[in-house]
Design an enzyme around this catalytic site. Structure first.
Site, PDB file in Angstrom:
ATOM      1  N   ASP A   8     -36.514 -71.742 -53.333  1.00 23.78           N
ATOM      2  CA  ASP A   8     -35.124 -72.396 -52.960  1.00 23.78           C
ATOM      3  C   ASP A   8     -34.927 -72.367 -51.511  1.00 23.78           C
ATOM      4  OD1 ASP A   8     -32.695 -73.329 -54.390  1.00 23.78           O
ATOM      5  OD2 ASP A   8     -31.588 -71.851 -53.281  1.00 23.78           O
ATOM      6  N   GLU A  10     -31.511 -73.090 -48.430  1.00 24.67           N
ATOM      7  CA  GLU A  10     -30.131 -73.598 -48.216  1.00 24.67           C
ATOM      8  C   GLU A  10     -30.232 -74.313 -46.764  1.00 24.67           C
ATOM      9  OE1 GLU A  10     -28.051 -73.274 -50.252  1.00 24.67           O
ATOM     10  OE2 GLU A  10     -28.555 -71.643 -51.662  1.00 24.67           O
ATOM     11  N   HIS A  58     -22.787 -71.675 -49.576  1.00 27.11           N
ATOM     12  CA  HIS A  58     -23.637 -70.526 -49.410  1.00 27.11           C
ATOM     13  C   HIS A  58     -23.092 -69.582 -48.455  1.00 27.11           C
ATOM     14  CE1 HIS A  58     -24.539 -72.551 -45.490  1.00 27.11           C
ATOM     15  NE2 HIS A  58     -25.259 -73.459 -46.279  1.00 27.11           N
ATOM     16  N   HIS A 154     -24.388 -68.962 -53.371  1.00 28.51           N
ATOM     17  CA  HIS A 154     -25.672 -69.340 -53.214  1.00 28.51           C
ATOM     18  C   HIS A 154     -26.436 -68.655 -52.300  1.00 28.51           C
ATOM     19  CE1 HIS A 154     -25.532 -72.958 -56.177  1.00 28.51           C
ATOM     20  NE2 HIS A 154     -24.285 -72.626 -55.784  1.00 28.51           N
ATOM     21  N   ASP A 159     -31.231 -67.099 -55.421  1.00 31.75           N
ATOM     22  CA  ASP A 159     -31.490 -68.037 -56.555  1.00 31.75           C
ATOM     23  C   ASP A 159     -32.791 -68.577 -56.953  1.00 31.75           C
ATOM     24  OD1 ASP A 159     -28.587 -68.858 -56.234  1.00 31.75           O
ATOM     25  OD2 ASP A 159     -28.791 -70.562 -55.293  1.00 31.75           O
TER      26      ASP A 159
END
Length: 240
Positions: A8, A10, A58, A154, A159
């Protein structure tokens, strides 16, 4: 042994082509669909501001990233951790788009681009398992009873860890052992996951038709009349 990396990211925003950058990578190693405890996690200095919308999601601020390494400084460690494992990503085009954008900024020394078709996209897999339902990560966690109380904001690593649990549920249930007894079923499940997450379209036949099957099919097509569409395919070759 089946090795996969659940990944994952960001970012500063949602538009990789428009100049947004990657700011966090989280990776979780699975062996035969079991989390091994090995992870890769890194915050990255994007050399640009984080948008307000992204920060609301996030909570990673410009100040938190100011002293972090550039992507070029951590890319070798990231690529080494992933190795030749299959990537598992939720909404893969987004993360793959950002990773390939960052690779592209590295010039001739960049790693090979990630091929989207080689990635298991758990969003597509979930849509096939639960058509018409909400299939974001929170909805899938609720459906499978996965605890998300730790997920206030997040975060790439958290995640990825949660997605690893969701992925196993999408394949049919949790594995609790690294024993060799689950290696073969796990490999089959992964093959099915790739097939299920691939775009719908013609697929190769797994087995060639026997002569008897071919004859019966030809007789069936003959019974449909001279305008039967199947007649266009009778003379074609088969794929093994």
């Amino acid at each position: 042994m089946l090795r996969e990396i659940v990944l994952d990211t960001e970012t500063t925003g949602t538009d990789a082509k428009g100049g947004d950058r990657l700011i966090e990578i989280g990776c979780v190693e699975l062996i035969n669909h079991v989390q091994t405890g090995k992870v890769f996690h890194q915050l990255v200095n994007p050399q640009r501001a984080v948008s307000e919308g992204a920060f609301a999601v996030h909570g990673i601020s410009d100040a938190m990233l100011a002293d972090k390494p550039l992507f070029s400084d951590i890319v070798d460690a990231f690529v080494a951790f992933c190795g030749d494992a299959r990537l598992v990503i939720h909404n893969a085009p987004f993360d793959v788009g950002f990773l390939n954008m960052e690779f592209g900024r590295l010039g001739p020394a960049a790693p090979p681009r990630i091929v989207l078709e080689d990635v298991v996209d758990t969003l597509l897999l979930a849509r096939r398992r639960h058509p018409g339902a909400a299939n974001n990560l929170d909805a899938l966690c609720n459906r499978y009873g996965i605890d998300t109380t730790r997920r206030v904001k997040h975060g790439a690593l958290l995640d990825a860890q949660i997605l690893a649990e969701v992925y196993v549920e999408l394949l049919g249930g949790k594995q609790t052992s690294l024993g060799l007894s689950i290696a073969e079923p796990s490999e089959d499940a992964a093959v099915r996951a790739v097939a299920d997450s691939a775009p719908a379209g013609p697929r190769p036949l797994r087995n060639r038709l026997s002569e008897d099957e071919r004859a019966r099919h030809a007789a069936f097509v003959e019974s449909l009349g001279t305008n039967a569409v199947w007649r266009d395919f009778l003379g074609g070759s088969e794929t093994a």
